[in-house]
Design an enzyme around this catalytic site. Structure first.
Site, PDB file in Angstrom:
ATOM      1  N   HIS A 160       3.822  26.190  37.494  1.00  0.00           N
ATOM      2  CA  HIS A 160       4.695  26.139  39.016  1.00  0.00           C
ATOM      3  C   HIS A 160       6.171  26.929  38.991  1.00  0.00           C
ATOM      4  CE1 HIS A 160       7.223  23.221  41.591  1.00  0.00           C
ATOM      5  NE2 HIS A 160       6.039  22.939  42.183  1.00  0.00           N
ATOM      6  N   ASP A 196       4.169  20.798  30.937  1.00  0.00           N
ATOM      7  CA  ASP A 196       5.017  20.216  32.289  1.00  0.00           C
ATOM      8  C   ASP A 196       3.704  19.311  32.167  1.00  0.00           C
ATOM      9  OD1 ASP A 196       4.667  19.775  35.286  1.00  0.00           O
ATOM     10  OD2 ASP A 196       5.434  21.574  35.463  1.00  0.00           O
ATOM     11  N   GLN A 242       0.993  17.480  36.787  1.00  0.00           N
ATOM     12  CA  GLN A 242      -0.074  16.713  37.487  1.00  0.00           C
ATOM     13  C   GLN A 242      -0.769  16.115  36.613  1.00  0.00           C
ATOM     14  OE1 GLN A 242      -0.421  17.400  40.113  1.00  0.00           O
ATOM     15  NE2 GLN A 242       0.992  18.842  41.367  1.00  0.00           N
ATOM     16  N   LYS A 281       5.190  11.483  41.951  1.00  0.00           N
ATOM     17  CA  LYS A 281       3.241  11.239  42.425  1.00  0.00           C
ATOM     18  C   LYS A 281       2.793  10.636  41.250  1.00  0.00           C
ATOM     19  CE  LYS A 281       4.289  16.727  41.747  1.00  0.00           C
ATOM     20  NZ  LYS A 281       4.741  17.142  42.941  1.00  0.00           N
ATOM     21  N   CYS A 312       4.718  26.481  45.187  1.00  0.00           N
ATOM     22  CA  CYS A 312       5.409  26.923  43.983  1.00  0.00           C
ATOM     23  C   CYS A 312       4.930  27.615  42.802  1.00  0.00           C
ATOM     24  CB  CYS A 312       6.491  25.704  44.082  1.00  0.00           C
ATOM     25  SG  CYS A 312       7.552  25.094  45.482  1.00  0.00           S
TER      26      CYS A 312
END
Lengths: 152, 418
Positions: free
Chosen positions: B131, B208, B211, B234, B374
């Site tokens: 991202h 990261d 997700q 999220k 993104c």
């Protein structure tokens, strides 16, 4: 939301065969504009003859609305005085920002009236304005150049 | 039409959906909402909204610095959110949890503070499938310090290309920062394996997990990461709050990021000393109600069970991959098998631009994302300018996937694509 009001046949026609597509010589200024939120990109060239728009050519990647709007824009400004092109832009902008409450002037906007439905899709208004913003930028630069003002 | 295909999930979808009133909305034209944009932002259950409401209506005050009873209640509520987050991801210690405003800020915090130790000749390794928020902060850190940015490529199948890992991660590597689950490709990366290689050369491993945390159980005590970030909105939580988890000894060694109230020990006009983590990294009034809401969100997910949510995600993704591949002219970006793959599917539809796909779907109540999500470099890698992305969560039903597949058939007929 009426799909047919957004995707009028005129828009789809311009999308399938855009006018003045393909970058041509000669030109005064070339600009590259992007829509960072969605990735649409347009490269556009302008050639002025004094105060008149002698030529506009473009090459772009993007959705049907942005490609068709760039095609219609080219038709509207080529051969016209810059001031008239800018006035047409103001009319088109007013239509786009009118949320569907502005009656388009077909005398001025010609095929551009087909974009009236876009005003009801706020997320798509920026698509319809991408080519216009590139043309305005390139034209302003070309004018400055011809007046001998440095743009660096 | 897709017809009924086999689908089995451990979740009682009807009862889950009853917790999310927005999912019962009807949109323009009388179409029921089909929300397939959860990788962008998830919907919120009543439990989270009620926690926010109760906090604001009954316990609201500033934290730590307010000495009165409400101040104590607000502080307890905010710190309670920290406890919940720590337990949810298996942190060894509640002080390893830093609240930020979102995952981007958490990654900027990581790049800024780790960047303070970088110098010319040092290298930072990321990947082509990141991202933008895990690319740009490292580009900036490298520009500031003269360090060099390198990256893993992506294979044709959309997996991390590990063929040149020995050339990428070397004794010059100081930081490796990777996404766990790609937001564009859905790919799940082998974090533990890469972390071992990073640690072997003395580099810090940043993950990261924006997700990942929403989709499956996460245990930072065994993952191998040194820093890990995710975001509240999220994981069915509020916007305005992100999380940075870090190994305590690493956090304690890092300089401050933003300066201000509550991150200091002693301030003199000639210089200041700084509070220990996590306060060192939480300058100013923090996202208090959001921490309460995030705690409620993670409690909600735990109540359902992250194992079950992961199994549902797997099942609905498999169902969608199968359905989407029946659409003529549709190309999936990323793995087409539901193996090591998360619940976000990006695709291209021949002859129709993603904006047009999403607008036409939107008029039928179907919300998807269109653009580069993104993640422009990975689109470029596959020669695409942008794509359409459908993403799923614990409330997504197979009927909604069917609606997407049927909707794409309508898109093709509307644009007369053959």
């Amino acid at each position: 939301m009426q799909l047919d009001s957004l995707y009028q046949e005129i828009i789809l026609d311009h999308y399938r065969s855009p006018h003045h597509a393909g970058l041509a010589e000669p030109y005064d200024v070339e600009v590259h504009h992007v829509n960072p939120s969605c990735g649409d990109e347009v490269t556009l060239r302008v050639e002025l003859d004094g105060e008149t728009v002698a030529g506009v050519t473009h090459q772009s990647v993007g959705c049907s609305i942005s490609q068709a709007a760039t095609s219609v824009m080219s038709d509207l400004v080529i051969g016209k005085p810059v001031s008239e092109g800018m006035a047409t832009y103001e009319k088109f902008l007013e239509l786009m920002q009118g949320r569907g409450n502005v009656e388009p002037d077909e005398e001025v906007l010609e095929d551009g009236v087909a974009f009236a439905g876009v005003a009801q899709f706020p997320a798509r208004v920026k698509c319809a304005l991408l080519g216009w913003s590139a043309w305005r930028d390139a034209t302003a630069q070309a004018l400055a150049k011809s007046e001998g003002v440095s743009n660096a | 039409m897709t017809g009924a295909r086999a689908f089995s999930s451990p979740l009682d979808l009807q009862s889950v959906r009853a917790d999310f009133p927005i999912l019962s909305r009807e949109l323009a034209g009388g179409f029921p909402l089909v929300y397939l944009d959860s990788a962008n932002s998830s919907q919120k259950p009543l439990q989270v909204v009620k926690a926010l409401e109760e906090h604001y209506l009954q316990h609201n005050a500033n934290v730590a610095r307010a000495m009165h009873q409400l101040g104590a209640e607000a502080t307890a509520a905010y710190e309670g959110g920290r406890d919940t987050v720590a337990a949810f991801i298996g942190a060894a210690n509640r002080d390893e949890i830093v609240f930020t405003k979102n995952a981007s800020e958490a990654l900027n915090l990581a790049a800024h503070t780790l960047g303070a130790g970088l110098k010319p000749g040092d290298e930072v390794v990321i990947s082509e499938m990141e991202h933008h928020s895990n690319i740009v902060p490292w580009q900036l850190a490298c520009e500031r310090t003269g360090a060099t940015l390198k990256w893993f490529g992506v294979t044709d199948e959309g997996r991390l290309d590990l063929s040149d890992v020995e050339q990428l991660i070397t004794e010059r590597t100081k930081v490796v920062s990777l996404t766990w689950v790609s937001n564009a490709l859905g790919t799940i990366n082998p974090i533990t394996e890469i972390a071992a290689k990073a640690h072997a050369v003395g580099a810090v491993m940043v993950v990261d997990a924006s997700q990942a945390v929403p989709q499956f159980p996460v245990d930072v005590s065994t993952l191998g990461a040194d820093l890990l970030v995710f975001t509240g909105h999220k994981v069915v939580g509020p916007t305005g709050i992100g999380v940075l988890w870090g190994r305590y000894d690493l956090l304690a060694s890092l300089p401050p990021f933003l300066g201000g109230g509550e991150m200091i020990e002693v301030v003199r006009m000639t210089g200041s000393t700084y509070a220990p983590p996590p306060a060192r990294f939480e300058a100013g009034t923090p996202p208090i109600a959001q921490a309460v809401g995030l705690g409620a969100a993670l409690d909600y997910l735990s109540g359902i069970g992250m194992d079950k949510i992961a199994a549902h995600e797997q099942a609905i993704t498999a169902y969608a991959l199968e359905g989407l591949q029946t659409v003529p002219g549709l190309t999936i970006l990323g793995p087409t098998e539901p193996v090591d793959r998360g619940g976000a599917i990006s695709f291209e539809l021949d002859g129709v631009h993603p904006h047009d796909v999403s607008t036409v779907l939107d008029t039928r109540g179907i919300a998807v994302r269109a653009g580069h999500h993104c993640a422009r470099p990975v689109h470029e890698r596959f020669g695409m300018q942008s794509s359409t992305r459908a993403s799923f969560y614990l409330y997504t039903t197979p009927e909604e996937v069917d609606a997407l597949v049927d909707g794409l058939g309508f898109v093709r007929s509307f644009f007369k694509v053959d």
